[in-house]
Design a protein around this motif. Structure first.
Motif, PDB file in Angstrom:
ATOM      1  N   LEU A   1      -3.814 -29.265  -5.387  1.00  0.00           N
ATOM      2  CA  LEU A   1      -2.588 -29.907  -5.840  1.00  0.00           C
ATOM      3  C   LEU A   1      -2.252 -31.101  -4.955  1.00  0.00           C
ATOM      4  N   PRO A   2      -1.681 -32.159  -5.551  1.00  0.00           N
ATOM      5  CA  PRO A   2      -1.264 -33.320  -4.751  1.00  0.00           C
ATOM      6  C   PRO A   2      -0.283 -32.905  -3.660  1.00  0.00           C
ATOM      7  N   GLY A   3      -0.517 -33.374  -2.474  1.00  0.00           N
ATOM      8  CA  GLY A   3       0.355 -33.046  -1.366  1.00  0.00           C
ATOM      9  C   GLY A   3      -0.028 -31.778  -0.632  1.00  0.00           C
ATOM     10  N   LEU A   4      -0.969 -31.019  -1.188  1.00  0.00           N
ATOM     11  CA  LEU A   4      -1.372 -29.758  -0.555  1.00  0.00           C
ATOM     12  C   LEU A   4      -2.857 -29.729  -0.203  1.00  0.00           C
ATOM     13  N   ARG A   5      -3.530 -30.841  -0.380  1.00  0.00           N
ATOM     14  CA  ARG A   5      -4.966 -30.857  -0.116  1.00  0.00           C
ATOM     15  C   ARG A   5      -5.299 -30.645   1.358  1.00  0.00           C
ATOM     16  N   HIS A   6      -4.315 -30.854   2.218  1.00  0.00           N
ATOM     17  CA  HIS A   6      -4.549 -30.614   3.649  1.00  0.00           C
ATOM     18  C   HIS A   6      -4.797 -29.129   3.938  1.00  0.00           C
ATOM     19  N   LEU A   7      -4.402 -28.260   3.020  1.00  0.00           N
ATOM     20  CA  LEU A   7      -4.567 -26.827   3.239  1.00  0.00           C
ATOM     21  C   LEU A   7      -6.021 -26.430   3.441  1.00  0.00           C
ATOM     22  N   ARG A   8      -6.934 -27.142   2.801  1.00  0.00           N
ATOM     23  CA  ARG A   8      -8.348 -26.780   2.892  1.00  0.00           C
ATOM     24  C   ARG A   8      -8.892 -26.921   4.306  1.00  0.00           C
ATOM     25  N   HIS A   9      -8.131 -27.613   5.165  1.00  0.00           N
ATOM     26  CA  HIS A   9      -8.579 -27.799   6.547  1.00  0.00           C
ATOM     27  C   HIS A   9      -8.036 -26.721   7.489  1.00  0.00           C
ATOM     28  N   MET A  10      -7.254 -25.793   6.958  1.00  0.00           N
ATOM     29  CA  MET A  10      -6.717 -24.714   7.797  1.00  0.00           C
ATOM     30  C   MET A  10      -7.852 -23.832   8.309  1.00  0.00           C
ATOM     31  N   GLN A  11      -7.872 -23.620   9.616  1.00  0.00           N
ATOM     32  CA  GLN A  11      -8.927 -22.813  10.223  1.00  0.00           C
ATOM     33  C   GLN A  11      -8.386 -21.609  10.991  1.00  0.00           C
ATOM     34  N   SER A  12      -7.070 -21.474  11.064  1.00  0.00           N
ATOM     35  CA  SER A  12      -6.495 -20.368  11.825  1.00  0.00           C
ATOM     36  C   SER A  12      -5.187 -19.911  11.183  1.00  0.00           C
ATOM     37  N   VAL A  13      -4.702 -18.786  11.649  1.00  0.00           N
ATOM     38  CA  VAL A  13      -3.472 -18.185  11.123  1.00  0.00           C
ATOM     39  C   VAL A  13      -2.303 -19.169  11.222  1.00  0.00           C
ATOM     40  N   PRO A  14      -1.556 -19.369  10.138  1.00  0.00           N
ATOM     41  CA  PRO A  14      -0.383 -20.252  10.204  1.00  0.00           C
ATOM     42  C   PRO A  14       0.770 -19.576  10.945  1.00  0.00           C
ATOM     43  N   TRP A  15       1.348 -20.287  11.883  1.00  0.00           N
ATOM     44  CA  TRP A  15       2.484 -19.754  12.638  1.00  0.00           C
ATOM     45  C   TRP A  15       3.765 -20.089  11.880  1.00  0.00           C
ATOM     46  N   THR A  16       4.107 -19.210  10.964  1.00  0.00           N
ATOM     47  CA  THR A  16       5.213 -19.458  10.032  1.00  0.00           C
ATOM     48  C   THR A  16       6.525 -18.917  10.594  1.00  0.00           C
ATOM     49  N   MET A  17       7.008 -19.524  11.656  1.00  0.00           N
ATOM     50  CA  MET A  17       8.171 -19.013  12.378  1.00  0.00           C
ATOM     51  C   MET A  17       9.495 -19.216  11.653  1.00  0.00           C
ATOM     52  N   SER A  18       9.507 -19.998  10.580  1.00  0.00           N
ATOM     53  CA  SER A  18      10.760 -20.246   9.863  1.00  0.00           C
ATOM     54  C   SER A  18      11.009 -19.233   8.751  1.00  0.00           C
ATOM     55  N   LEU A  19      10.064 -18.332   8.484  1.00  0.00           N
ATOM     56  CA  LEU A  19      10.227 -17.345   7.419  1.00  0.00           C
ATOM     57  C   LEU A  19      10.890 -16.071   7.964  1.00  0.00           C
ATOM     58  N   ARG A  20      11.542 -15.350   7.072  1.00  0.00           N
ATOM     59  CA  ARG A  20      12.295 -14.159   7.489  1.00  0.00           C
ATOM     60  C   ARG A  20      11.355 -12.962   7.678  1.00  0.00           C
ATOM     61  N   ASP A  21      10.638 -12.986   8.783  1.00  0.00           N
ATOM     62  CA  ASP A  21       9.687 -11.907   9.070  1.00  0.00           C
ATOM     63  C   ASP A  21      10.083 -11.117  10.324  1.00  0.00           C
TER      64      ASP A  21
END
Length: 246
Positions: A211-231
């Motif tokens: 998807l446009p704007g999300l193509r950078h995702l394919r370069h993810m190589q490690s766990v995302p540090w999603t500190m802004s989510l309610r976890d």
């Protein structure tokens, strides 16, 4: 992780809660277990008496010299029995995950609270969607210092056994962030979970990264540090007036 006081979801919520509960009391005694430099305690009313538990030498020095914190022990198990039942409030922020027996730590912390006093704890929340989705791939499990993960049912069980009443539990992020950051973190968490699962999940995984704007995702190589989510969650527990202080 150092960031502004108001960005720390657990700190800002706990400060507001304690102020509302203890605002009219004089000589309030507060203990922060794992206080580090005393930054949380520094944000509380000046008239309150600040106490901490911390083992690292330099943070202890800063807490004592800059924030007037009385450090009463290096670890929760080394606190002198004379402090039992002395505190109006005891806090533990992101501490339980560092301990091999969080249930025992909660019992030890509750013992320090006055009857009718408040125990506030925060930690990762196994019941949140990101934990269920990512499992062992969750960012909070990527540091070797994190030994335990708890849940709200676990907290309820400990409360029943330790004569504690769970007053409220709030789902929170590790840190506050704007809508754009939260949306980005959610997308990255979804993408990483699809990637880990493989199989039929490869289809939405490939669609998402195209998807446009999300193509950078394919370069993810490690766990995302999603500190802004309610976890995470922050819980307020009340020590029942008839609790034993043995």
């Amino acid at each position: 992780m150092a960031y502004e006081y108001e960005d720390n979801a657990a700190w800002s919520l706990a400060r507001a809660s304690l102020r509302a509960r203890l605002v009219d009391r004089a000589g309030v005694l507060v203990l922060d277990i794992g206080c580090h430099t005393g930054a949380f305690l520094a944000g509380l009313p000046d008239a309150w008496l600040r106490h901490g538990v911390e083992s690292a030498r330099e943070p202890v020095r800063i807490a004592q010299e800059q924030h007037a914190v009385t450090v009463i022990g290096e670890r929760i198990e080394t606190i002198d029995d004379a402090w039992a039942g002395k505190f109006d409030a005891v806090t533990m922020f992101d501490v339980l995950e560092h301990l091999p027996d969080p249930g025992a730590a909660l019992a030890a912390a509750a013992r320090l609270v006055k009857p009718g006093g408040t125990l506030m704890v925060s930690s990762g929340d196994l019941d949140s969607w990101t934990w269920r989705w990512l499992g062992s791939g969750h960012w909070y499990l990527q540091t070797p210092q994190h030994l335990s993960v708890i849940s709200k049912p676990f907290l309820q069980d400990v409360a029943r056994r330790q004569c504690l009443k769970v007053r409220e539990v709030h789902s929170i992020p590790h840190r506050h962030a704007n809508l754009a950051a939260r949306s980005s973190d959610a997308i990255r968490a979804l993408y990483w979970g699809m990637r880990r699962r493989g199989g039929v999940w490869r289809i939405p995984h490939r669609v998402l990264q195209s998807l446009p704007g999300l193509r950078h995702l394919r370069h993810m190589q490690s766990v995302p540090w999603t500190m802004s989510l309610r976890d995470h969650f922050v819980a307020t527990l009340i020590v029942e007036p008839d609790s034993s202080l043995d």
